[in-house]
Design an enzyme around this catalytic site. Structure first.
Site, PDB file in Angstrom:
ATOM      1  N   ASP A 131     -70.722  19.325  -9.447  1.00  0.00           N
ATOM      2  CA  ASP A 131     -69.465  19.314 -10.202  1.00  0.00           C
ATOM      3  C   ASP A 131     -69.413  18.096 -11.144  1.00  0.00           C
ATOM      4  OD1 ASP A 131     -66.997  20.636 -10.702  1.00  0.00           O
ATOM      5  OD2 ASP A 131     -65.914  19.207  -9.429  1.00  0.00           O
ATOM      6  N   LYS A 143     -63.704  29.489  -7.399  1.00  0.00           N
ATOM      7  CA  LYS A 143     -65.071  28.965  -7.435  1.00  0.00           C
ATOM      8  C   LYS A 143     -65.929  29.638  -6.371  1.00  0.00           C
ATOM      9  CE  LYS A 143     -63.308  24.729  -9.486  1.00  0.00           C
ATOM     10  NZ  LYS A 143     -62.810  23.339  -9.298  1.00  0.00           N
ATOM     11  N   GLN A 192     -62.569  19.215  -4.317  1.00  0.00           N
ATOM     12  CA  GLN A 192     -61.526  19.602  -5.274  1.00  0.00           C
ATOM     13  C   GLN A 192     -60.594  18.419  -5.579  1.00  0.00           C
ATOM     14  OE1 GLN A 192     -61.256  22.578  -6.964  1.00  0.00           O
ATOM     15  NE2 GLN A 192     -59.591  21.645  -8.092  1.00  0.00           N
TER      16      GLN A 192
END
Lengths: 280, 280
Positions: free
Chosen positions: A121, A54, A98
């Site tokens: 996200d 990413k 994450q």
């Protein structure tokens, strides 16, 4: 006729080229370089790889990425304090925490602590609620990437029967909501579903979002279906067994090179959207 | 064998008796009388009746209700100002904004302006997001009432195929989320669904939540199904045509006297929950 390959890798690359130009224009117009902050808690090697991918994508399109690495022993309070710092940092326009975090951490509380305008996200319950009601919000990255992939290949969704296998907060549930918003008829299956084969057999569009290697059998899938596999397991195996599908379905995503690149692309695309909003 | 009648009216009455005792205990323990504020915008007679029924139910269990009536010409800003006042009023523990509002008003913005802790009718996107992710939140009143009704009659949901016809923000979407959280396999159908009859025919549990008189035909429904009708149209007609169902389905809700009373019951029950949280 061979199935159309829904080539997420190629689409992500061409979209990166467009994103690079857009980032350049944004900076030329006076904006600071957009920054995505990534938070990785603990030492899981797969998670570390995902975060690195990413960050690399961010840099390829001219954005910056700041990496926050926290130890395996991190507490919920420590992670919340870190998120709070990033929420308040005017240079940071997106925050990626994450998934998964170590089990002593309350992941939901931490996800929901991310400021909605930086939730690029798409992991907050608030963002999920807004998206579900067709209000402005960043979508969860993986289903958002899948929707972009389907749109690119002009896959018709309205009135089609989409069967989503899996109901996780960041994949199955938002996938179902996005497909419903696109006027698909949506069935959500999961571990308790009693007649999975029979339901998958009805799908015009089947989404593997269950996180179990080849749980969905090729023989269940009807001829002419659209097959989207969001799973990724060691050895390049997805959630869907693809044996023989290539010659009888309408389209399918490869694993790897299908959904994965589109997930990252959705994340960086939404980071740019966030940076643009900061300017407006 | 005749179908079991899912008697929402009787259940709501017995739950009101329990709520009365709980309200009395709360007040005896030092709390103020819980207050539900209702907002009715414009002069729609059906809406006025619903609001009145909700107020009456509040009073029957010993809670108070404050009625705010606003003219048909009310603007979004005026309604937001009113909601803000009620959000700040420490005596008010629940706010009901009667749906629908006149069309010049941005209903979503007004719903979402209700403080989450006072959203006892379960209309905010934030509450929907939390509920969908199985976090603490008040559920949308009609589906929450239906879940209580199904639980009371011990209708098994885990692994069953529930088909929800309708996808409105306060009925179809939260109904689907609640059934999914109860481990049902859920299909959401709507106006664009191409094979409605075929999908309804598969339902172990069918939920009429579409707001169109008898759109769902009795002949589509399989023997032994659980039939829940959330529709209410003039003449006591629901969304589901019930011709002959009584002798071949396992259970069904009457119209009226099924879902309607449970909607009101969910609202007042959640108002009490909110009052209890104020005390803790």
């Amino acid at each position: 006729m061979a199935a159309l390959i829904l080539d997420g890798k190629a689409l992500a690359m061409s979209r990166e080229a467009e994103l690079s130009i857009a980032v350049e224009e944004l900076i030329r117009s006076g904006a600071k370089v957009p920054v995505l902050a990534t938070i990785l808690v603990g030492g899981d090697p797969a998670s570390a790889t995902y975060v690195q991918m990413k960050q690399n994508a961010c840099r390829r399109v001219g954005m910056e990425s700041v990496k926050v690495a926290m130890p395996e022993s991190t507490t919920t309070e420590e992670l919340l304090a870190q998120i709070d710092l990033l929420n308040k940092d005017p240079q940071v326009c997106g925050i990626l925490l994450q998934h998964p975090v170590p089990e002593q951490i309350d992941e939901r509380t931490c996800f929901d602590a991310i400021a909605i305008e930086k939730d690029v996200d798409g992991v907050t319950t608030k963002g999920f609620g807004l998206m579900s009601m067709q209000e402005q919000a960043f979508g969860s990255a993986t289903p958002a990437g899948i929707m972009t992939l389907l749109a690119h290949y002009k896959v018709a969704l309205s009135g089609k029967h989409a069967v989503v296998v899996g109901r996780s907060p960041i994949l199955g549930k938002p996938m179902a909501a996005m497909l419903l918003n696109a006027d698909a008829t949506v069935t959500i299956c999961h571990s308790r579903t009693q007649n999975l084969a029979e339901l998958v057999a009805q799908a015009d569009i089947v989404i593997g979002a269950v996180g179990k290697p080849e749980l969905i059998k090729a023989e269940w899938i009807k001829d002419g279906a659209i097959v989207v596999d969001a799973g990724y397991h060691p050895g390049g195996i997805g959630d869907i067994d693809k044996t023989g599908l290539d010659s009888r379905v309408a389209a399918l995503t490869p694993v790897p090179g299908g959904v994965g690149p589109m997930t990252i692309n959705a994340l960086i695309s939404q980071t740019l959207d966030s940076a643009r909003k900061d300017m407006s």
